[in-house]
Motif scaffolding. Sequence first.
Motif, short mmCIF file in Angstrom:
data_model
loop_
_atom_site.label_atom_id
_atom_site.label_comp_id
_atom_site.label_asym_id
_atom_site.label_seq_id
_atom_site.Cartn_x
_atom_site.Cartn_y
_atom_site.Cartn_z
N GLY A 55 0.79 -1.22 0.00
CA GLY A 55 0.00 0.00 0.00
C GLY A 55 0.82 1.27 0.00
N ASP A 56 0.13 2.36 -0.25
CA ASP A 56 0.74 3.68 -0.28
C ASP A 56 0.59 4.34 1.09
OD1 ASP A 56 1.42 3.53 -3.01
OD2 ASP A 56 -0.63 4.04 -3.56
N PHE A 57 1.23 5.48 1.24
CA PHE A 57 1.14 6.25 2.47
C PHE A 57 -0.07 7.17 2.39
CE2 PHE A 57 5.58 5.09 2.15
CZ PHE A 57 5.88 4.73 3.45
N VAL A 58 -0.80 7.29 3.48
CA VAL A 58 -2.00 8.14 3.53
C VAL A 58 -1.86 9.11 4.69
CG1 VAL A 58 -4.50 8.18 3.74
CG2 VAL A 58 -3.40 6.25 2.62
N VAL A 59 -2.06 10.39 4.42
CA VAL A 59 -2.06 11.43 5.44
C VAL A 59 -3.49 11.93 5.57
CG1 VAL A 59 -1.16 13.67 6.13
CG2 VAL A 59 0.31 12.08 4.87
N ILE A 60 -4.07 11.82 6.75
CA ILE A 60 -5.42 12.31 6.99
C ILE A 60 -5.31 13.57 7.83
CG2 ILE A 60 -7.67 11.82 8.00
CD1 ILE A 60 -7.07 8.85 7.59
N ILE A 61 -5.81 14.69 7.29
CA ILE A 61 -5.77 15.95 8.03
C ILE A 61 -7.19 16.32 8.45
CG2 ILE A 61 -3.66 16.80 6.96
CD1 ILE A 61 -5.37 18.48 5.08
N ASN A 62 -7.30 17.18 9.45
CA ASN A 62 -8.58 17.62 10.02
C ASN A 62 -9.41 16.44 10.50
OD1 ASN A 62 -8.18 20.42 9.55
ND2 ASN A 62 -8.73 20.12 7.40
N ALA A 63 -8.78 15.47 11.14
CA ALA A 63 -9.48 14.28 11.61
C ALA A 63 -10.51 14.61 12.67
CB ALA A 63 -8.48 13.26 12.16
N GLU A 64 -10.29 15.66 13.46
CA GLU A 64 -11.24 16.02 14.50
C GLU A 64 -12.50 16.65 13.93
OE1 GLU A 64 -9.44 18.78 17.15
OE2 GLU A 64 -9.14 20.31 15.62
N ASP B 32 1.11 1.76 10.20
CA ASP B 32 2.24 2.68 10.28
C ASP B 32 2.30 3.61 9.06
OD1 ASP B 32 3.06 1.66 12.69
OD2 ASP B 32 4.59 0.35 11.84
N ASN B 33 1.67 3.21 7.96
CA ASN B 33 1.67 4.02 6.74
C ASN B 33 0.53 5.03 6.71
OD1 ASN B 33 3.83 2.50 5.92
ND2 ASN B 33 2.60 1.13 4.64
N VAL B 34 -0.32 5.01 7.73
CA VAL B 34 -1.42 5.97 7.83
C VAL B 34 -1.06 7.00 8.89
CG1 VAL B 34 -3.87 6.27 8.31
CG2 VAL B 34 -3.08 4.19 7.18
N LYS B 35 -0.94 8.25 8.47
CA LYS B 35 -0.59 9.34 9.38
C LYS B 35 -1.84 10.19 9.59
CE LYS B 35 3.65 8.05 8.40
NZ LYS B 35 4.40 7.16 9.22
N ILE B 36 -2.24 10.37 10.85
CA ILE B 36 -3.48 11.08 11.17
C ILE B 36 -3.16 12.32 12.00
CG2 ILE B 36 -5.76 10.89 12.23
CD1 ILE B 36 -5.53 7.84 11.77
N TYR B 37 -3.71 13.46 11.57
CA TYR B 37 -3.48 14.73 12.27
C TYR B 37 -4.81 15.42 12.53
CZ TYR B 37 1.25 13.78 10.86
OH TYR B 37 2.46 13.16 10.69
N ALA B 38 -4.93 16.02 13.71
CA ALA B 38 -6.18 16.68 14.10
C ALA B 38 -6.40 17.97 13.32
CB ALA B 38 -6.17 16.97 15.60
N GLY B 39 -5.35 18.72 13.04
CA GLY B 39 -5.47 19.99 12.34
C GLY B 39 -5.15 19.88 10.86
N ALA B 40 -5.03 21.04 10.22
CA ALA B 40 -4.78 21.08 8.78
C ALA B 40 -3.29 20.98 8.44
CB ALA B 40 -5.36 22.35 8.19
N GLU B 41 -2.42 21.14 9.42
CA GLU B 41 -0.98 21.11 9.18
C GLU B 41 -0.44 19.68 9.34
OE1 GLU B 41 0.78 23.81 8.21
OE2 GLU B 41 -1.17 24.82 8.16
N HIS B 42 0.52 19.33 8.49
CA HIS B 42 1.20 18.04 8.62
C HIS B 42 2.65 18.20 8.17
CE1 HIS B 42 1.23 17.11 4.28
NE2 HIS B 42 0.07 17.73 4.25
#
Length: 142
Positions: A51-60, A120-130
């Motif tokens: 799989g690829d890497f996934v960055v999820i922003i604004n998760a909250e 480990d390839n899924v990065k989750i962030y609460a805000g819009a910045e990563h």
Amino acid sequence: METIFVKEYEQARKWYVIDAAGKPLGRVAAKAAYIARGKNKATYTKNQLMGDFVVIINAEKAVVTGGKEQKKIYYHHTGFVGGLRAHTYEKLLEKHPTDPMAIAVAGMLPHGRLGRKMMDNVKIYAGAEHPHAAQNPQPIEL
């Protein structure tokens, strides 16, 4: 005919970013799990990390429907006798804003060694910045 197996280190891995603001939690989690598992590729193999890497922003800011803010309960056991803890979606979001999304994505991946490596390839962030701007992630629309 022969089955073609691509080695994990030969596989090209891309970076994607998903903005979860105003989108249903389950739909974002399903798309992230789909990409992290590698099902969007022609070389998908279920027993390899493709799989690829996934960055999820604004998760909250992901939304849930049907009054699940108060009704949905997350359970956690401390490991001690009588150590079952329960938190509603609202309380968990206040304390750990990325946990509901992480739990949803992890539940859609395999449960074992391979699933933990995929997570480990899924990065989750609460805000819009990563901090992954250097990887030039491509945005994905749901």
